[in-house]
Design an enzyme around this catalytic site. Structure first.
Site, PDB file in Angstrom:
ATOM      1  N   ALA A 138     -98.126  49.458 -23.170  1.00  0.00           N
ATOM      2  CA  ALA A 138     -98.358  50.640 -22.778  1.00  0.00           C
ATOM      3  C   ALA A 138     -99.759  51.182 -22.622  1.00  0.00           C
ATOM      4  CB  ALA A 138     -97.340  51.395 -23.570  1.00  0.00           C
ATOM      5  N   GLY A 157     -94.612  47.286 -24.538  1.00  0.00           N
ATOM      6  CA  GLY A 157     -93.880  47.688 -23.431  1.00  0.00           C
ATOM      7  C   GLY A 157     -93.661  46.608 -22.305  1.00  0.00           C
ATOM      8  N   GLU A 191     -91.065  44.342 -23.370  1.00  0.00           N
ATOM      9  CA  GLU A 191     -89.775  45.132 -23.395  1.00  0.00           C
ATOM     10  C   GLU A 191     -89.356  45.271 -21.943  1.00  0.00           C
ATOM     11  OE1 GLU A 191     -89.660  48.692 -26.711  1.00  0.00           O
ATOM     12  OE2 GLU A 191     -91.480  48.399 -25.481  1.00  0.00           O
ATOM     13  N   GLU A 212     -96.261  47.201 -32.146  1.00  0.00           N
ATOM     14  CA  GLU A 212     -96.373  48.602 -32.215  1.00  0.00           C
ATOM     15  C   GLU A 212     -96.613  48.844 -33.614  1.00  0.00           C
ATOM     16  OE1 GLU A 212     -93.994  47.941 -28.298  1.00  0.00           O
ATOM     17  OE2 GLU A 212     -94.324  46.909 -30.518  1.00  0.00           O
TER      18      GLU A 212
END
Length: 260
Positions: free
Chosen positions: A66, A112, A115, A135
């Site tokens: 991200a 992300g 994900e 993360e």
């Protein structure tokens, strides 16, 4: 809709969505997430599209994570909204599409990015791919469904280790874990995905959509997946695809599914 951060192309009933931010290693910012939502929605509603492939531009990254600069100063409430909104418009949205989605993981798939790949119906990786959820090294946890989908795909123990260590695994280990279905060279990644997609396009899109619902039901709390399967199975009997499929089988010919 005109896109700034992604590219789309439809050919042979396959829509390929390419995240196109190579200078940022295709990192997911909010604009890109919104564009992806619209691209997936458009492809799902397109009667000519039977399979969607999502990949990243260049040879370094699928999605390297991200865009941290966007949320580094968020409050607790803003953080919760970020995760909830992202899951709703992209990650859960992709998982529950009626059109099959293949992730062509062509390099780094971190945070992300992993994900997003895990929200797809299955994954194919290039042999230079690296995957992980780093993360906790930033003082936060995966927020776009990573803790849930990684556990479903590789098991609780492996998910715990990968998340706690913030480590990366290579494509070979990801294949052994069941995180990806196939590993191939960078050059053969999209051709292999297209070959698999081509096999899918020959089958009933109506039945495939029902199969996606039934398989997804197996991981939803409070949902009896067997009951979902029974209802989906019965529903297929009322479709033109079922009539064509069974007739073609009895007539010993290839089915030409109308898609309804």
């Amino acid at each position: 809709m005109n896109f700034n951060n992604i590219l789309t192309e439809t050919k042979n009933s396959i829509t390929t969505i390419t995240i196109n931010r190579p200078k940022k290693l295709n990192a997911l910012n909010q604009d890109t997430i919104n564009e992806l939502h619209h691209a997936f929605k458009d492809a799902d509603l397109d009667g000519d599209t039977k399979v969607i492939i999502v990949t990243g531009s260049g040879e370094k990254a699928f999605v390297a994570g991200a865009d941290i600069s966007e949320f580094a100063d968020y409050t607790v409430e803003e953080g919760e909204h970020l995760a909830a909104n992202g899951q709703k418009i992209l990650f859960d949205f992709v998982e529950n599409l009626s059109t099959p989605v293949i992730a062509a993981v062509n390099g780094f798939a971190l945070g992300g990015g992993l994900e997003l790949a895990m929200s797809c119906h299955f994954r194919v990786a290039s042999n230079n791919a690296k995957m992980g959820l780093p993360e906790v090294s930033l003082g936060v946890i995966p927020g776009y469904g990573g803790t849930q989908r990684l556990t479903q795909l590789v098991g609780k123990g492996r998910a715990m280790e990968l998340i706690m260590t913030a480590g990366m695994i290579d494509a070979t280990k990801a294949l052994g874990f069941g995180l990806v279905n196939h590993v191939t060279t960078q050059e053969e990644l999209l051709p292999l995905c297209e070959k698999i997609a081509g096999k899918i396009t020959k089958n009933s899109s109506v039945a495939i959509a029902e199969a996606i619902k039934a398989v997804n039901a197996s991981s939803k709390d409070g949902v009896n997946g067997f009951e979902v399967e029974i209802k989906a199975f019965g529903k297929c009997f009322g479709t033109e695809d079922f009539a064509e499929g069974t007739t073609a089988f009895l007539e010993k010919r290839k089915a030409d599914f109308p898609g309804n």
